[in-house]
Write a protein that holds these residues in place. Structure first.
Motif, short mmCIF file in Angstrom:
data_model
loop_
_atom_site.label_atom_id
_atom_site.label_comp_id
_atom_site.label_asym_id
_atom_site.label_seq_id
_atom_site.Cartn_x
_atom_site.Cartn_y
_atom_site.Cartn_z
N PHE A 409 0.82 -1.22 0.00
CA PHE A 409 0.00 0.00 0.00
C PHE A 409 0.85 1.27 0.00
O PHE A 409 0.31 2.37 0.02
N GLY A 410 2.17 1.11 0.00
CA GLY A 410 3.05 2.26 -0.08
C GLY A 410 3.13 2.80 -1.50
O GLY A 410 2.96 2.07 -2.48
N ARG A 411 3.42 4.08 -1.60
CA ARG A 411 3.49 4.73 -2.92
C ARG A 411 4.71 4.23 -3.68
O ARG A 411 5.81 4.20 -3.15
N PHE A 412 4.48 3.82 -4.93
CA PHE A 412 5.51 3.33 -5.86
C PHE A 412 6.08 1.97 -5.45
O PHE A 412 7.06 1.53 -6.04
N TYR A 413 5.48 1.32 -4.45
CA TYR A 413 6.04 0.02 -4.08
C TYR A 413 5.55 -1.05 -5.06
O TYR A 413 4.37 -1.20 -5.31
N ARG A 414 6.51 -1.81 -5.58
CA ARG A 414 6.20 -2.95 -6.43
C ARG A 414 7.21 -4.05 -6.10
O ARG A 414 8.41 -3.79 -5.95
N ALA A 415 6.71 -5.27 -5.99
CA ALA A 415 7.60 -6.39 -5.68
C ALA A 415 8.60 -6.59 -6.81
O ALA A 415 8.28 -6.38 -7.99
N SER A 416 9.80 -6.98 -6.44
CA SER A 416 10.84 -7.16 -7.46
C SER A 416 10.49 -8.26 -8.45
O SER A 416 10.92 -8.23 -9.60
N SER A 417 9.65 -9.23 -8.04
CA SER A 417 9.31 -10.35 -8.92
C SER A 417 8.39 -9.93 -10.07
O SER A 417 8.32 -10.62 -11.09
N VAL A 418 7.69 -8.80 -9.93
CA VAL A 418 6.76 -8.38 -10.98
C VAL A 418 7.13 -7.03 -11.58
O VAL A 418 6.45 -6.55 -12.48
N ARG A 419 8.20 -6.40 -11.08
CA ARG A 419 8.52 -5.05 -11.51
C ARG A 419 8.75 -4.98 -13.03
O ARG A 419 8.33 -4.02 -13.68
N ASN A 420 9.42 -5.98 -13.57
CA ASN A 420 9.77 -5.94 -14.99
C ASN A 420 8.84 -6.76 -15.86
O ASN A 420 8.94 -6.72 -17.09
N SER A 421 7.95 -7.53 -15.25
CA SER A 421 7.09 -8.41 -16.04
C SER A 421 5.66 -7.90 -16.18
O SER A 421 4.96 -8.24 -17.14
#
Length: 461
Positions: A409-421
């Motif tokens: 729920f943090g701003r701009f947070y994305r898990a590393s596993s899906v950041r590029n996919s």
């Protein structure tokens, strides 16, 4: 400056205490002196009346009677004076005096006497005295008529009251000095934590570069100052966390904008250098420029939504959430060609902001659509009880690890596993959480079975 504030505060407390003690002393002294004075006056009056009653019982009409009465009397001739006037028909009136009575009467007659009450008099050289008169009147020609005058000097009473006043003043002065010093020391002890708190706060305010890194010193006592300091430190911690979050937000926003801008500038440079000689690169360059500019547009729009959500004040009305959730889910399923299963309790109404509810649901559906297989359905449910309304969106995607359930729920947070996919900018769930908070609700993510996630929004009825 700290010492000046401290001295001023301690002086004010000491002054208030001194005035309070002085007021109590004046009131208490007045009451004690009045009560003691009245009691002693009653005693003197009772003694004078006792002498009168004794004289009347003895019926003193000649010197022999007077002699024997004086011989057995306990009267103090230095402060009590008696004059007996004996009058008999056909004979000259004569007087009988107690010792010192003639001198007292002569002194009294030589000066002005002020009458204070019916029986109380005052003369400058004599002082305060009490006068009683009684008579034994005879109707027989052979029996004399006797009148008794008794004067009692109240100088002893006045001396006692003056001694009492001096003692009270002495005791009050001692208590005032000791108490003032004690309260001054106590004020210093109580104010010292506040002085330190004020001084540290000023240092923090003046140190702009290190605004929220320092903590205020927490005193053990008094308890109120301890609690206040702890609350201040919690506020500083909250401000520090917010400042760090804002810095991360600016850094992340800059990073997200930097990538499409660099891509656009790269293709613009490519067209500028090779467009004339190799026109075939122009369509490809325009395609990527369009994609990256669209990506920038989505990011800017998300930032604007988040900014508006931070400043939004929601006006709630009675909303039929069953109708709103069903219509939004149906419309989203049709537009995205996605199977959406609804499990909606009918006639669920609540005080809510309809546009915010729709935006929350659309964002959660969009999030579920991105992170779950195309053939897997999304389940939207709406239930209620007497206290709250629960809106849930369940998917069968990859799920969220426990350690990331609060971070997403943090701003701009994305898990590393899906950041590029998977495409996205990490602002959707941040906007959702802000809207839920403005609606006085809560949001959490749970594990779905056998796989996936359930986003649960709880709103008050």
């Amino acid at each position: 400056m700290k010492k000046s504030i401290f001295n001023s505060s301690a002086a004010k407390i000491t002054k208030v205490y001194a005035l309070l003690l002085l007021g109590i002393t004046v009131i208490l002294s007045s009451v004690i002196i009045s009560v003691v004075g009245m009691k002693q006056f009653q005693v003197q009056r009772h003694d004078a009346l006792g002498i009168v009653r004794g004289l009347k019982r003895s019926f003193i009409a000649n010197r022999n009677d007077w002699y024997w009465w004086r011989l057995g009397s306990w009267m103090d001739t230095d402060t009590t004076f008696v004059r007996i006037s004996v009058a008999q028909r056909g004979k000259r009136q004569h007087y009988l005096y107690s010792p010192n009575a003639k001198a007292f009467l002569a002194a009294k007659d030589r000066q002005a006497v002020t009458q204070l009450t019916a029986n109380t008099r005052y003369a400058a050289k004599i002082g305060l005295f009490y006068h009683v008169r009684a008579s034994d009147l005879s109707t027989n020609k052979t029996d004399p008529s006797v009148r008794y005058d008794i004067w009692v000097k109240l100088n002893g009473l006045m001396a006692l009251l003056w001694l009492l006043i001096r003692l009270i003043l002495l005791i009050a002065l001692a208590f005032l000095i000791i108490g003032t010093w004690f309260i001054y020391l106590l004020a210093r002890k109580l104010n010292q934590p506040l002085v330190e708190l004020t001084g540290t706060t000023k240092v923090i305010n003046e140190d702009i570069s290190n605004n929220y890194e320092r903590q205020l010193p927490v005193p053990d006592s008094p308890q109120e100052v301890h609690d206040l300091t702890v609350a201040f430190n919690q506020l500083l911690q909250s401000l520090r966390d917010q400042e760090q979050a804002d810095r991360r937000f600016v850094s992340n926003a800059s990073h997200e904008l930097k990538t499409p801008i660099a891509t656009i500038r790269g293709y613009v440079s490519l067209v500028d250098r090779r467009g004339t000689a190799h026109p075939e690169v122009i369509p490809t360059a325009l395609k990527y420029i369009d994609q990256e500019s669209e990506r920038m547009q989505r990011l800017v729009e998300s930032l604007l939504k988040l900014s508006r959500a931070n400043q939004l004040e929601l006006k709630t009305t009675a909303v039929d959430l069953s109708v709103v959730v069903q219509a939004t889910a149906t419309h989203y399923g049709e537009s995205m060609a996605r199977a959406i299963v609804t499990q909606i309790q009918p006639q669920v109404t609540a005080q809510a902001h309809q546009d915010s509810v729709e935006q929350i649901l659309v964002s959660l559906l969009n999030n579920a659509q991105k992170y779950s297989p195309a053939e897997a359905p999304i389940v939207v449910s709406l239930t209620t009880n007497d206290q709250a309304v629960t809106l849930a969106v369940a998917d069968q995607g990859m799920g969220v690890p426990d350690e990331q359930k609060k971070l997403i729920f943090g701003r701009f947070y994305r898990a590393s596993s899906v950041r590029n996919s998977i495409a996205g900018n990490g602002l959707g769930l941040a906007i959702v959480q802000q809207l839920v908070t403005l609606s006085h609700g809560q949001i959490e993510v749970r594990d779905n079975q056998p796989q996936g996630s359930i986003f649960v929004v709880t709103l008050p009825r």
